[in-house]
Motif scaffolding. Structure first.
Motif, short mmCIF file in Angstrom:
data_model
loop_
_atom_site.label_atom_id
_atom_site.label_comp_id
_atom_site.label_asym_id
_atom_site.label_seq_id
_atom_site.Cartn_x
_atom_site.Cartn_y
_atom_site.Cartn_z
N LEU A 1 -21.74 -5.70 3.29
CA LEU A 1 -20.70 -6.69 3.10
C LEU A 1 -19.49 -6.36 3.97
CD1 LEU A 1 -20.77 -6.80 -0.82
CD2 LEU A 1 -22.02 -8.30 0.75
N SER A 2 -18.53 -7.26 3.96
CA SER A 2 -17.25 -6.99 4.62
C SER A 2 -16.19 -7.90 4.03
CB SER A 2 -17.35 -7.19 6.14
OG SER A 2 -17.59 -8.55 6.45
N TRP A 3 -14.94 -7.44 4.09
CA TRP A 3 -13.81 -8.24 3.63
C TRP A 3 -12.84 -8.42 4.78
CZ3 TRP A 3 -15.60 -4.23 0.40
CH2 TRP A 3 -16.10 -4.62 -0.84
N ASN A 4 -12.03 -9.45 4.67
CA ASN A 4 -10.86 -9.53 5.53
C ASN A 4 -9.84 -8.53 5.02
OD1 ASN A 4 -11.89 -11.65 7.10
ND2 ASN A 4 -11.18 -13.17 5.60
N THR A 5 -9.12 -7.92 5.93
CA THR A 5 -8.12 -6.92 5.52
C THR A 5 -7.10 -7.54 4.56
OG1 THR A 5 -8.38 -5.81 7.64
CG2 THR A 5 -6.43 -5.26 6.38
N THR A 6 -6.78 -8.81 4.77
CA THR A 6 -5.81 -9.47 3.89
C THR A 6 -6.31 -9.57 2.46
OG1 THR A 6 -6.72 -11.60 4.62
CG2 THR A 6 -4.76 -10.80 5.76
N ASP A 7 -7.66 -9.58 2.28
CA ASP A 7 -8.23 -9.66 0.93
C ASP A 7 -7.93 -8.39 0.14
OD1 ASP A 7 -9.28 -12.13 1.55
OD2 ASP A 7 -11.26 -11.34 2.10
N LEU A 8 -7.69 -7.30 0.85
CA LEU A 8 -7.43 -6.03 0.18
C LEU A 8 -5.94 -5.68 0.17
CD1 LEU A 8 -10.54 -5.83 0.59
CD2 LEU A 8 -10.24 -3.39 0.91
N SER A 9 -5.09 -6.65 0.47
CA SER A 9 -3.66 -6.36 0.51
C SER A 9 -3.12 -5.81 -0.80
CB SER A 9 -2.87 -7.62 0.93
OG SER A 9 -3.13 -8.69 0.02
N PRO A 10 -3.67 -6.20 -1.98
CA PRO A 10 -3.18 -5.60 -3.22
C PRO A 10 -3.35 -4.08 -3.26
CG PRO A 10 -4.41 -7.59 -3.72
CD PRO A 10 -4.61 -7.31 -2.27
N VAL A 11 -4.34 -3.57 -2.54
CA VAL A 11 -4.54 -2.12 -2.49
C VAL A 11 -3.37 -1.43 -1.81
CG1 VAL A 11 -6.04 -0.28 -1.60
CG2 VAL A 11 -7.05 -2.40 -2.47
N PHE A 12 -2.74 -2.12 -0.82
CA PHE A 12 -1.68 -1.50 -0.03
C PHE A 12 -0.27 -1.86 -0.50
CE2 PHE A 12 -5.06 -2.91 3.10
CZ PHE A 12 -5.81 -1.76 2.94
N ASP A 13 -0.14 -2.82 -1.44
CA ASP A 13 1.18 -3.34 -1.80
C ASP A 13 2.15 -2.26 -2.24
OD1 ASP A 13 0.54 -5.89 -1.14
OD2 ASP A 13 0.07 -6.56 -3.19
N ASP A 14 1.69 -1.31 -3.02
CA ASP A 14 2.59 -0.30 -3.57
C ASP A 14 2.56 1.01 -2.79
OD1 ASP A 14 3.30 -2.03 -5.65
OD2 ASP A 14 1.53 -1.44 -6.81
N LEU A 15 1.98 1.00 -1.59
CA LEU A 15 1.89 2.22 -0.79
C LEU A 15 2.96 2.26 0.28
CD1 LEU A 15 -2.00 2.38 -0.24
CD2 LEU A 15 -0.65 3.24 -2.16
N ASN A 16 3.29 3.46 0.72
CA ASN A 16 4.29 3.65 1.77
C ASN A 16 3.59 3.75 3.13
OD1 ASN A 16 6.49 3.81 -0.07
ND2 ASN A 16 5.94 5.94 -0.49
N LEU A 17 4.05 2.95 4.09
CA LEU A 17 3.51 3.04 5.44
C LEU A 17 4.16 4.24 6.14
CD1 LEU A 17 1.79 1.74 7.71
CD2 LEU A 17 3.82 0.43 8.36
#
Length: 710
Positions: A680-696
């Motif tokens: 399978l594969s996802w668009n990166t935007t589909d996983l944005s909730p994973v990154f919402d609370d992380l620090n870049l």
């Protein structure tokens, strides 16, 4: 009978030549003279030790090609075995960096020096090699230009994304092959080995030199490279399974071909570590077609052996998948040398035993799957000779017992039996698949395609399959001719038995569910061509014989050219690129390839991903952090460029990043917006909730690193 030119030296002259070579070698190494250190050092390490060993044992009946082949084989085995001995004895006395430059230079040169001194003390005239006089041909320059064109063409693709030179290379190889078969003036038979060597280098380099970084081609090189760099950084090899290693990684680490051997090369030559796998290993692998030609030309015409060797190289696996299998690259050199030892007639019994022992150990410590296949061949050959009551002097039970003991002693008593457990795991996998005997899909996609059970995606793919089926039909017909003796073939009984076993093995791979998946059917077929490729030529000659009582060499060559040249152009994906059809060739079509195929399947890596991985390894405590990345990036990027093998977790739509966890995103994720997960594969935007609370914490425009800071 052909006349031979024999080059001889007295032992004193040979001693002086080796001493001079050693002096120049040491000079360029310790003065670190750029280019000279790499070129002279590689030639010295890959030829001189084995050459001295050959002359010490008086291998005087060898011609020039055999001398080169066995010199390279013994030299590579020498580096592995002596490197192992240096490693083990040094660790026993508490010296923890035995594979660093100074110990390697002292011990390797000392052993070579002792060998040449013994040769000097034995006295007598030493035959350097015996070669047939060769008429000069201007066309030799054309073959010599093929590797140059390949190198320049690959660089042109890397810099300008322009594949014109590589397209010209592929069509040039095809034209030279045609001209070589139709005219002896273009390529005299004595130059066949040279031509094969040049074609092999050109084909391998046109793939291996694409990109500045290693391309895994969906194979094992990420794990191999990680273990090589671990050994290099430690300057010693660890023979026990560490808690941080999986069984799979442990079976890789069990192989000296990707641990000690590349460490010896890189520490002495001071070469970029990735170039060992991108340049040096393909150069060593280029001798395999040469060895096969030498093996086959003993029982079929030299021209036919040349054609069979070309077929071996034309098959796509040779210059794609094999470049991601560095253990197998080295192992195949020892595999073909063992066949030459077993089936050859020039070796004295004592020398044959020595060669068999050395190359057996080298094969066992290079690749466990190929070693298992070799054991299968010699074991079943011995059993068949016993059943048929036709004892063989070339394949004896003592040889089988020796190989068996060496193989299982190494696989059981090193690396926590990781290799042995891997063999058992594959056997259990096949056993678990037997219930799907009547399900064709259990044989794998490659087998189904080969049997014509999958839909062809385009008309060009259909044409490609037609030529592939013709090659297979010729092989099958050649096999019928062999077993029915319709065609008179000067093949000894041992080689005949090996060929029969190879054909039976191919049938078993098709019939037994799951067996082809244990190594990939493409790799199995590539290995079986060691025995089956000549059958293609024999099959073509039988077809010609049906229409003419007198077999005409020209007609046979014309028929084979009609099949093999298009087969080669389709296998290299030349036709697909020219017609704009979907292509699997990175060198020719990488610029237009689907990003999931290019980055996820093949493992192509660019500067963005590499710089991000290198930053991660230097600025994050990776040993004590949980690293999150998509599974393909974790393998193809972080293993190679950050040297992170454990503690990684796959990204998915249900991923929850732990406190202080670190997320790494590659070019595939950031620029192309794809996160693969299994099939399978996802668009990166589909996983944005994973990154919402992380620090870049890092961003270079194509690669990002996030951290979950509590």
């Amino acid at each position: 009978m052909d006349s031979h030119s024999v080059t001889t030296q007295n032992p004193k002259s040979l001693l002086l030549i080796v001493l001079l070579s050693m002096f120049v070698f040491c000079l360029v190494v310790f003065l670190d003279i750029p280019i000279a250190r790499q070129v002279i050092g590689f030639l010295y390490l890959t030829f001189i030790p084995g050459f001295v060993f050959l002359k010490l044992l008086k291998f005087d009946k060898f011609d020039g090609v055999e001398t080169v082949l066995f010199s390279v084989g013994f030299s590579v085995a020498f580096l592995m075995i002596v490197g192992l001995l240096i490693n083990e004895f040094s660790l026993m006395i508490g010296f923890l960096q035995p594979l660093s430059l100074v110990p390697l230079m002292i011990v390797l040169n000392s052993v070579i020096l002792v060998g040449v001194v013994f040769l000097y003390l034995k006295g007598g005239v030493v035959e350097i090699w015996s070669i047939e006089p060769i008429k000069k041909s201007p066309f030799v320059l054309l073959f010599l230009g093929l590797p140059i064109l390949s190198i320049v063409g690959a660089m042109y693709v890397n810099v300008y994304q322009n594949n014109l030179l590589l397209l010209f290379l592929i069509i040039s190889i095809a034209i030279l092959f045609i001209a070589s078969l139709l005219s002896k003036k273009v390529l005299p038979s004595k130059l066949y080995p040279f031509a094969l060597f040049m074609i092999a280098i050109a084909l391998l380099f046109h793939s291996s030199l694409i990109s500045n970084y290693i391309i895994p081609f969906g194979s094992d090189v990420p794990g191999e490279y990680f273990l090589f760099r671990t050994t290099q950084n430690n300057a010693h090899w660890i023979s026990t399974l560490l808690p941080s290693m999986s069984t799979g990684l442990g079976s890789y680490n069990d192989m000296l071909s990707v641990t000690i051997l590349p460490t010896v090369y890189v520490n002495i030559l001071n070469i970029n570590a990735q170039l060992v796998f991108k340049v040096l290993y393909p150069l060593i692998f280029s001798f395999v077609p040469l060895g096969l030609y030498q093996l086959w030309q003993t029982y079929i015409d030299k021209k036919y052996a040349f054609i069979a060797a070309f077929l071996f190289m034309a098959q796509m696996t040779f210059y794609t998948e094999m470049l991601g299998l560095n253990r197998q690259l080295i192992a195949e050199l020892f595999f073909v040398l063992l066949l030459l030892v077993i089936l050859g007639k020039k070796l004295k019994p004592i020398n044959k035993t020595i060669c068999f022992t050395v190359f057996s150990f080298a094969l066992v410590t290079s690749h466990y799957a190929l070693a298992t296949i070799f054991l299968f061949f010699i074991s079943f050959a011995s059993i068949l000779f016993i059943v048929l009551k036709r004892p063989s002097k070339k394949i004896t039970l003592s040889m089988v017992a020796l190989f068996f003991v060496v193989m299982f002693t190494w696989y059981i008593y090193t690396m926590g039996s990781a290799s042995f457990n891997n063999i058992l795991a594959k056997a259990n996998y096949v056993n678990s698949q037997l219930g799907d005997f009547f399900n064709p899909a259990s044989r794998g996609q490659t087998v189904m395609t080969g049997l014509g059970m999958t839909e062809s995606p385009s008309i060009w793919n259909t044409v490609s399959r037609m030529f592939a089926y013709l090659v297979q039909a010729f092989i099958a017909l050649g096999f019928v001719g062999l077993v029915t003796k319709i065609k008179s073939i000067k093949m000894d009984k041992e080689h005949s038995i090996f060929t029969i076993i190879a054909m039976a093995f191919l049938a078993i791979l098709i019939l037994v569910p799951g067996l082809a998946n244990t190594l990939n059917m493409s790799r199995f077929y590539h290995i079986l061509l060691f025995f089956l490729a000549p059958l293609c030529v024999i099959g073509a000659s039988l077809i010609v014989k049906l229409f003419s009582k007198r077999q005409k060499e020209f007609a046979v060559c014309a028929l084979l050219l009609f099949v093999l040249v298009p087969y080669f152009l389709f296998q290299t994906n030349f036709v697909y690129e020219v017609t704009g059809t979907d292509s699997w060739s990175i060198p020719l079509s990488g610029y237009r390839m689907d990003v999931s195929r290019l980055y996820a399947h093949y493992g192509y890596t660019d500067d963005y991903s590499v710089y991000g991985a290198q930053w991660l390894s230097k600025n994050v405590d990776v040993k004590n952090s949980l690293i999150y990345a998509d599974e393909r990036t974790a393998t193809n990027v972080l293993n190679i460029h950050a040297l992170i093998s454990r503690g990684k977790h796959s990204l998915s739509n249900v991923t929850i990043v732990a406190d202080n966890g670190v997320v790494y995103l590659s070019t595939l994720n950031v620029i192309h917006g794809v996160i693969p997960y299994g099939d399978l594969s996802w668009n990166t935007t589909d996983l944005s909730p994973v990154f919402d609370d992380l620090n870049l914490i890092y961003n270079n425009g194509g690669s990002k690193v996030y951290k979950n800071t509590p």
